[in-house]
Design an enzyme around this catalytic site. Structure first.
Site, mmCIF file in Angstrom:
data_model
loop_
_atom_site.group_PDB
_atom_site.id
_atom_site.type_symbol
_atom_site.label_atom_id
_atom_site.label_comp_id
_atom_site.label_asym_id
_atom_site.label_seq_id
_atom_site.Cartn_x
_atom_site.Cartn_y
_atom_site.Cartn_z
ATOM 1 N N GLY A 5 7.530 -19.815 -25.290
ATOM 2 C CA GLY A 5 8.666 -19.188 -25.969
ATOM 3 C C GLY A 5 8.451 -18.720 -27.392
ATOM 4 O O GLY A 5 9.177 -17.857 -27.874
ATOM 5 N N ASP A 25 10.516 -21.990 -30.373
ATOM 6 C CA ASP A 25 11.551 -20.974 -30.171
ATOM 7 C C ASP A 25 12.937 -21.586 -30.348
ATOM 8 O O ASP A 25 13.801 -21.028 -31.004
ATOM 9 C CB ASP A 25 11.416 -20.323 -28.782
ATOM 10 C CG ASP A 25 11.341 -21.338 -27.633
ATOM 11 O OD1 ASP A 25 11.279 -22.562 -27.894
ATOM 12 O OD2 ASP A 25 11.333 -20.911 -26.466
ATOM 13 N N ASP A 52 16.684 -27.872 -28.558
ATOM 14 C CA ASP A 52 17.920 -28.067 -27.797
ATOM 15 C C ASP A 52 18.283 -29.557 -27.884
ATOM 16 O O ASP A 52 18.956 -29.994 -28.822
ATOM 17 C CB ASP A 52 17.628 -27.583 -26.368
ATOM 18 C CG ASP A 52 18.825 -27.611 -25.439
ATOM 19 O OD1 ASP A 52 19.945 -27.833 -25.896
ATOM 20 O OD2 ASP A 52 18.638 -27.399 -24.225
HETATM 21 P P1 IMP Z 1 14.576 -29.646 -25.731
HETATM 22 O O1 IMP Z 1 13.467 -30.590 -25.351
HETATM 23 O O2 IMP Z 1 15.849 -29.982 -24.997
HETATM 24 O O3 IMP Z 1 14.793 -29.551 -27.221
HETATM 25 O O4 IMP Z 1 14.206 -28.223 -25.164
HETATM 26 C C1 IMP Z 1 13.331 -27.380 -25.770
HETATM 27 C C2 IMP Z 1 12.811 -26.351 -24.807
HETATM 28 O O5 IMP Z 1 13.766 -26.032 -23.773
HETATM 29 C C3 IMP Z 1 12.576 -25.058 -25.546
HETATM 30 O O6 IMP Z 1 11.272 -24.990 -26.056
HETATM 31 C C4 IMP Z 1 12.830 -24.014 -24.481
HETATM 32 O O7 IMP Z 1 11.665 -23.779 -23.741
HETATM 33 C C5 IMP Z 1 13.850 -24.645 -23.573
HETATM 34 N N1 IMP Z 1 15.231 -24.196 -23.870
HETATM 35 C C6 IMP Z 1 16.225 -24.912 -24.450
HETATM 36 N N2 IMP Z 1 17.354 -24.198 -24.567
HETATM 37 C C7 IMP Z 1 17.068 -22.980 -24.041
HETATM 38 C C8 IMP Z 1 17.837 -21.762 -23.891
HETATM 39 O O8 IMP Z 1 19.032 -21.640 -24.256
HETATM 40 N N3 IMP Z 1 17.179 -20.713 -23.315
HETATM 41 C C9 IMP Z 1 15.889 -20.784 -22.885
HETATM 42 N N4 IMP Z 1 15.141 -21.897 -23.016
HETATM 43 C C10 IMP Z 1 15.718 -22.979 -23.587
#
Ligand code: IMP
Length: 178
Positions: free
Chosen positions: A47, A103, A106
């Site tokens: 991303g 990118d 979340d």
């Molecule tokens: P986390 O571990 O929940 O913080 O997720 C991080 C990863 O989830 C990011 O590097 C993205 O690849 C993916 N991700 C989280 N939210 C989105 C979104 O709204 N669109 C696309 N990919 C997302």
């Protein structure tokens, strides 16, 4: 402006001009914060590829640029909580200043996992630079999170490197699911 990505419809949320402007502000901060040092920018694939490319062009100190692959999404629109451990970083980061470039943060689980793993390699410092942050989705504090492009609500977004079912990465701005 609406666009179709696979089976979902998205609408423009952050135009490219706003992204460009914010990136140049972050680049100015990094240039000043790391003056006299040579940080290693580590883009998290897939991303972050466009973000890293645009960001490093605006940084006015010497930087090393590399990428690591790690993903927690499997083509859906919500975090699976499972992190695929195909993380690979071949360079020696001992004693180096690391800037992880994401990118989107979340839940924060992916970046937390990566940070823990990198600390075992004894870098001088680790900072995180993310284009997007969903503060309401954060499940842990990430003290290393130093540079954030935009805080966004809990919408699923694509574009500017981010995908839905591997599509939409080439959209110029950030689009949110309608
Ligand atoms: P986390 O571990 O929940 O913080 O997720 C991080 C990863 O989830 C990011 O590097 C993205 O690849 C993916 N991700 C989280 N939210 C989105 C979104 O709204 N669109 C696309 N990919 C997302």
């Amino acid at each position: 402006m609406k666009t179709q990505v696979a089976d979902l419809t998205f609408e423009l949320s952050i135009p490219y001009a706003a992204i460009e402007k914010r990136i140049s502000e972050i680049a100015t901060e990094i240039t000043s914060d790391y003056s006299g040092r040579i940080p290693v920018m580590v883009g998290i694939l897939n991303g972050s590829f466009l973000f890293v490319a645009d960001l490093v062009k605006q940084i006015e100190i010497p930087v090393e640029v590399t990428f690591a692959k790690l993903a927690s999404y499997y083509g859906g629109t919500s975090t699976t909580r499972k992190i695929r451990d195909d993380f690979d970083l071949t360079i020696d980061i001992k004693g180096r200043d690391i800037i992880l470039v994401e990118d989107i943060v979340d839940t924060g689980n992916t970046i937390h996992y990566l940070i823990e793993k990198l600390y075992t390699r004894e870098p001088a410092s680790i900072a995180v630079c993310t284009l997007l942050l969903k503060p309401q989705a954060l499940e842990r504090t990430v003290p290393e999170l130093k540079y954030t492009g935009f805080e966004i609500p809990n919408d699923f977004v694509v574009g500017y490197g981010l995908d839905y079912k591997e599509l939409g990465r080439n959209l110029k701005g950030i689009f949110k699911k309608v």
